[in-house]
Scaffold this motif. Structure first.
Motif, PDB file in Angstrom:
ATOM      1  N   ARG A 185       0.850  -1.181   0.000  1.00 59.26           N
ATOM      2  CA  ARG A 185       0.000   0.000   0.000  1.00 59.26           C
ATOM      3  C   ARG A 185       0.893   1.240   0.000  1.00 59.26           C
ATOM      4  NH1 ARG A 185      -4.998  -1.445   0.718  1.00 59.26           N
ATOM      5  NH2 ARG A 185      -5.735   0.603   1.409  1.00 59.26           N
ATOM      6  N   PRO A 186       1.677   1.416  -1.077  1.00 57.28           N
ATOM      7  CA  PRO A 186       2.724   2.444  -1.080  1.00 57.28           C
ATOM      8  C   PRO A 186       2.232   3.877  -0.896  1.00 57.28           C
ATOM      9  CG  PRO A 186       2.386   1.539  -3.288  1.00 57.28           C
ATOM     10  CD  PRO A 186       1.625   0.674  -2.338  1.00 57.28           C
ATOM     11  N   ALA A 187       1.111   4.233  -1.509  1.00 57.84           N
ATOM     12  CA  ALA A 187       0.637   5.619  -1.402  1.00 57.84           C
ATOM     13  C   ALA A 187       0.301   5.965   0.044  1.00 57.84           C
ATOM     14  CB  ALA A 187      -0.580   5.820  -2.304  1.00 57.84           C
ATOM     15  N   HIS A 188      -0.368   5.049   0.735  1.00 62.76           N
ATOM     16  CA  HIS A 188      -0.747   5.287   2.138  1.00 62.76           C
ATOM     17  C   HIS A 188       0.489   5.273   3.036  1.00 62.76           C
ATOM     18  CE1 HIS A 188      -4.947   4.785   0.995  1.00 62.76           C
ATOM     19  NE2 HIS A 188      -4.603   3.691   0.341  1.00 62.76           N
ATOM     20  N   VAL A 189       1.373   4.300   2.809  1.00 61.43           N
ATOM     21  CA  VAL A 189       2.606   4.220   3.610  1.00 61.43           C
ATOM     22  C   VAL A 189       3.439   5.477   3.425  1.00 61.43           C
ATOM     23  CG1 VAL A 189       4.826   3.011   3.806  1.00 61.43           C
ATOM     24  CG2 VAL A 189       2.712   1.694   3.693  1.00 61.43           C
ATOM     25  N   LEU A 190       3.490   5.978   2.204  1.00 67.54           N
ATOM     26  CA  LEU A 190       4.276   7.184   1.924  1.00 67.54           C
ATOM     27  C   LEU A 190       3.715   8.389   2.688  1.00 67.54           C
ATOM     28  CD1 LEU A 190       6.566   8.549   0.367  1.00 67.54           C
ATOM     29  CD2 LEU A 190       4.992   8.835  -1.555  1.00 67.54           C
ATOM     30  N   ARG A 191       2.403   8.575   2.631  1.00 73.91           N
ATOM     31  CA  ARG A 191       1.793   9.725   3.317  1.00 73.91           C
ATOM     32  C   ARG A 191       1.991   9.650   4.825  1.00 73.91           C
ATOM     33  NH1 ARG A 191      -2.269   9.280  -0.723  1.00 73.91           N
ATOM     34  NH2 ARG A 191      -3.538   7.899   0.574  1.00 73.91           N
ATOM     35  N   VAL A 192       1.677   8.470   5.383  1.00 71.98           N
ATOM     36  CA  VAL A 192       1.785   8.315   6.845  1.00 71.98           C
ATOM     37  C   VAL A 192       3.250   8.371   7.281  1.00 71.98           C
ATOM     38  CG1 VAL A 192       1.357   6.744   8.782  1.00 71.98           C
ATOM     39  CG2 VAL A 192      -0.357   6.987   6.971  1.00 71.98           C
ATOM     40  N   GLY A 193       4.121   7.713   6.532  1.00 69.31           N
ATOM     41  CA  GLY A 193       5.541   7.677   6.883  1.00 69.31           C
ATOM     42  C   GLY A 193       6.202   9.035   6.782  1.00 69.31           C
ATOM     43  N   LEU A 194       5.880   9.791   5.740  1.00 66.16           N
ATOM     44  CA  LEU A 194       6.462  11.134   5.582  1.00 66.16           C
ATOM     45  C   LEU A 194       6.021  12.059   6.709  1.00 66.16           C
ATOM     46  CD1 LEU A 194       6.486  12.165   1.810  1.00 66.16           C
ATOM     47  CD2 LEU A 194       8.411  12.055   3.390  1.00 66.16           C
ATOM     48  N   ALA A 195       4.758  11.926   7.111  1.00 66.38           N
ATOM     49  CA  ALA A 195       4.267  12.759   8.211  1.00 66.38           C
ATOM     50  C   ALA A 195       5.070  12.481   9.483  1.00 66.38           C
ATOM     51  CB  ALA A 195       2.782  12.490   8.440  1.00 66.38           C
ATOM     52  N   LEU A 196       5.407  11.216   9.727  1.00 59.00           N
ATOM     53  CA  LEU A 196       6.220  10.867  10.898  1.00 59.00           C
ATOM     54  C   LEU A 196       7.638  11.407  10.768  1.00 59.00           C
ATOM     55  CD1 LEU A 196       5.517   7.187  12.084  1.00 59.00           C
ATOM     56  CD2 LEU A 196       5.405   9.277  13.433  1.00 59.00           C
ATOM     57  N   LEU A 197       8.226  11.252   9.590  1.00 62.12           N
ATOM     58  CA  LEU A 197       9.604  11.715   9.389  1.00 62.12           C
ATOM     59  C   LEU A 197       9.720  13.228   9.505  1.00 62.12           C
ATOM     60  CD1 LEU A 197      10.878   9.492   6.414  1.00 62.12           C
ATOM     61  CD2 LEU A 197      11.541   9.335   8.817  1.00 62.12           C
ATOM     62  N   ASN A 198       8.672  13.923   9.100  1.00 61.64           N
ATOM     63  CA  ASN A 198       8.713  15.403   9.141  1.00 61.64           C
ATOM     64  C   ASN A 198       8.410  15.957  10.522  1.00 61.64           C
ATOM     65  OD1 ASN A 198       9.358  15.622   6.423  1.00 61.64           O
ATOM     66  ND2 ASN A 198       7.215  15.613   5.781  1.00 61.64           N
ATOM     67  N   ASP A 199       7.982  15.071  11.426  1.00 55.32           N
ATOM     68  CA  ASP A 199       7.728  15.480  12.813  1.00 55.32           C
ATOM     69  C   ASP A 199       8.947  15.075  13.642  1.00 55.32           C
ATOM     70  OD1 ASP A 199       6.936  15.694  15.471  1.00 55.32           O
ATOM     71  OD2 ASP A 199       4.879  15.084  15.067  1.00 55.32           O
ATOM     72  N   ALA A 200       9.822  16.030  13.909  1.00 54.48           N
ATOM     73  CA  ALA A 200      11.109  15.743  14.566  1.00 54.48           C
ATOM     74  C   ALA A 200      10.936  15.049  15.914  1.00 54.48           C
ATOM     75  CB  ALA A 200      11.908  17.033  14.743  1.00 54.48           C
ATOM     76  N   SER A 201       9.965  15.510  16.726  1.00 53.87           N
ATOM     77  CA  SER A 201       9.799  14.914  18.059  1.00 53.87           C
ATOM     78  C   SER A 201       9.289  13.475  17.950  1.00 53.87           C
ATOM     79  CB  SER A 201       8.833  15.755  18.900  1.00 53.87           C
ATOM     80  OG  SER A 201       7.556  15.804  18.300  1.00 53.87           O
ATOM     81  N   ALA A 202       8.333  13.233  17.028  1.00 53.14           N
ATOM     82  CA  ALA A 202       7.810  11.870  16.844  1.00 53.14           C
ATOM     83  C   ALA A 202       8.901  10.956  16.313  1.00 53.14           C
ATOM     84  CB  ALA A 202       6.629  11.899  15.871  1.00 53.14           C
ATOM     85  N   ARG A 203       9.740  11.490  15.421  1.00 53.47           N
ATOM     86  CA  ARG A 203      10.830  10.687  14.847  1.00 53.47           C
ATOM     87  C   ARG A 203      11.858  10.321  15.916  1.00 53.47           C
ATOM     88  NH1 ARG A 203      12.681  14.180  11.250  1.00 53.47           N
ATOM     89  NH2 ARG A 203      14.596  14.677  12.349  1.00 53.47           N
ATOM     90  N   SER A 204      12.181  11.274  16.766  1.00 50.98           N
ATOM     91  CA  SER A 204      13.195  11.012  17.799  1.00 50.98           C
ATOM     92  C   SER A 204      12.701   9.981  18.819  1.00 50.98           C
ATOM     93  CB  SER A 204      13.582  12.309  18.508  1.00 50.98           C
ATOM     94  OG  SER A 204      12.472  12.830  19.217  1.00 50.98           O
ATOM     95  N   ARG A 205      11.380   9.944  19.049  1.00 49.87           N
ATOM     96  CA  ARG A 205      10.836   8.971  20.000  1.00 49.87           C
ATOM     97  C   ARG A 205      10.974   7.538  19.481  1.00 49.87           C
ATOM     98  NH1 ARG A 205       6.729  12.922  20.754  1.00 49.87           N
ATOM     99  NH2 ARG A 205       5.315  11.779  19.351  1.00 49.87           N
ATOM    100  N   LEU A 206      11.132   7.375  18.184  1.00 54.99           N
ATOM    101  CA  LEU A 206      11.279   6.033  17.607  1.00 54.99           C
ATOM    102  C   LEU A 206      12.649   5.424  17.895  1.00 54.99           C
ATOM    103  CD1 LEU A 206       9.630   6.526  14.090  1.00 54.99           C
ATOM    104  CD2 LEU A 206       8.658   5.370  16.082  1.00 54.99           C
TER     105      LEU A 206
END
Length: 311
Positions: free
Chosen positions: A49-70
């Motif tokens: 499901r690349p289109a959905h994964v891309l949208r959701v994944g990019l939103a996480l990557l662009n959120d610095a605090s959410a990304r750092s929590r990973l």
């Protein structure tokens, strides 16, 4: 009964997981949370499901605090987004993600595969081939890379090269039944039926209870023609009927067609064929199937069987 129940459980579980994935997808895309849970489940289910994964994944990557929590999991996210971006032809996003991974893991084979995949996505086949060749120099048994080389040959329409790569792959990974099947189907597309028959023989030896291989082998033999091939094809159509509990319509047709072709070749001299009940039972089963599922086609089937002298 117990076996049927046991088989139904994984099917039900798979359906539940798929439903859960769709719920999480909608939730994540509308800002309801659960983005990382969705991405993890998509990876585990190998959902494409690349289109959905891309949208959701990019939103996480662009959120610095959410990304750092990973923590270290963020690198898995970069990889997942890179692959989804290539599927969606967002090559700029894929390049950026792979660049980040390359800096974090210099000399990594996993990152090198992603770089080669990016060449593929761009249609730069020669560059992709060179990148894969470098990986194989360090690890000649890299199964993923061998598969990608086969995919490149097919993407360019070079089926002869794909056959060469598949044969080399099977020299290393001869237990890969999916590769044997792919090689068989490729041989059929090239009308190399003798070689395709050999592949299906290997598959039947390794997996004697899978009806798909029996019927595919029977169809190749029927296509090749000749009395011996037709007689063997009829036996494998019959084994398909046995393995499927008499529910495979193609196999029922196959028995009837083989019987008709054998009778034409022997001109009635084959008493064993004439006396066999198999073709009569297959003809009756065909008529029964059509009466239950497609009654409007019954006159056509009856006429066909009559012309074959099977009813």
């Amino acid at each position: 009964m117990a076996a049927a129940t046991a088989a139904a459980v994984p099917a039900a579980t798979a359906a539940e997981e798929e439903a859960r994935l769709l719920r999480l997808e909608e939730q994540a895309e509308h800002g309801g949370g659960g983005a990382w849970e969705y991405l993890c489940l998509a990876r585990r289910l190998r959902a494409r499901r690349p289109a959905h994964v891309l949208r959701v994944g990019l939103a996480l990557l662009n959120d610095a605090s959410a990304r750092s929590r990973l923590g270290s999991e963020q690198w898995t996210l970069y990889e997942q987004v890179a692959v989804a971006a290539m599927d969606c032809q967002r090559l700029d996003v894929a390049k950026d993600c792979i660049g980040v991974l390359s800096k974090q893991f210099p000399g990594s084979t996993r990152v090198a595969r992603l770089e080669a995949l990016l060449f593929e996505a761009k249609g730069e086949w020669a560059e992709a081939e060179r990148a894969y060749a470098l990986i194989l120099e360090n690890n000649p048994f890299d199964q993923i890379v061998h598969k990608r080389k086969i995919a490149i040959a097919k993407a360019q329409g070079d089926m002869s090269l794909a056959v060469d790569y598949l044969n080399k792959y099977l020299e290393l990974f001869m237990a890969d039944h999916d590769a044997w099947r792919e090689l068989a189907e490729t041989y059929v597309s090239l009308q190399m039926y003798k070689q395709a028959a050999f592949c299906y023989e290997e598959l039947i030896l390794a997996h004697p209870t899978i009806p798909l291989y029996h019927i595919a082998y029977a169809e190749v033999l029927y296509t090749m023609g000749g009395l011996e091939n037709l007689q063997t094809a009829k036996k494998y159509y019959a084994s398909t009927i046995q393995l499927t509990g008499g529910k495979n319509t193609r196999a029922l047709f196959g028995v009837c067609l083989c019987t008709s072709a054998i009778n034409q070749l022997t001109k009635g001299r084959n008493k064993e064929e004439e006396g066999s009940e198999l073709q009569s039972l297959a003809a009756k089963a065909l008529l029964k199937n059509y009466k239950e599922k497609a009654p409007s086609k019954v006159p056509l089937i009856s006429s066909m069987l009559k012309n074959m002298k099977l009813s």
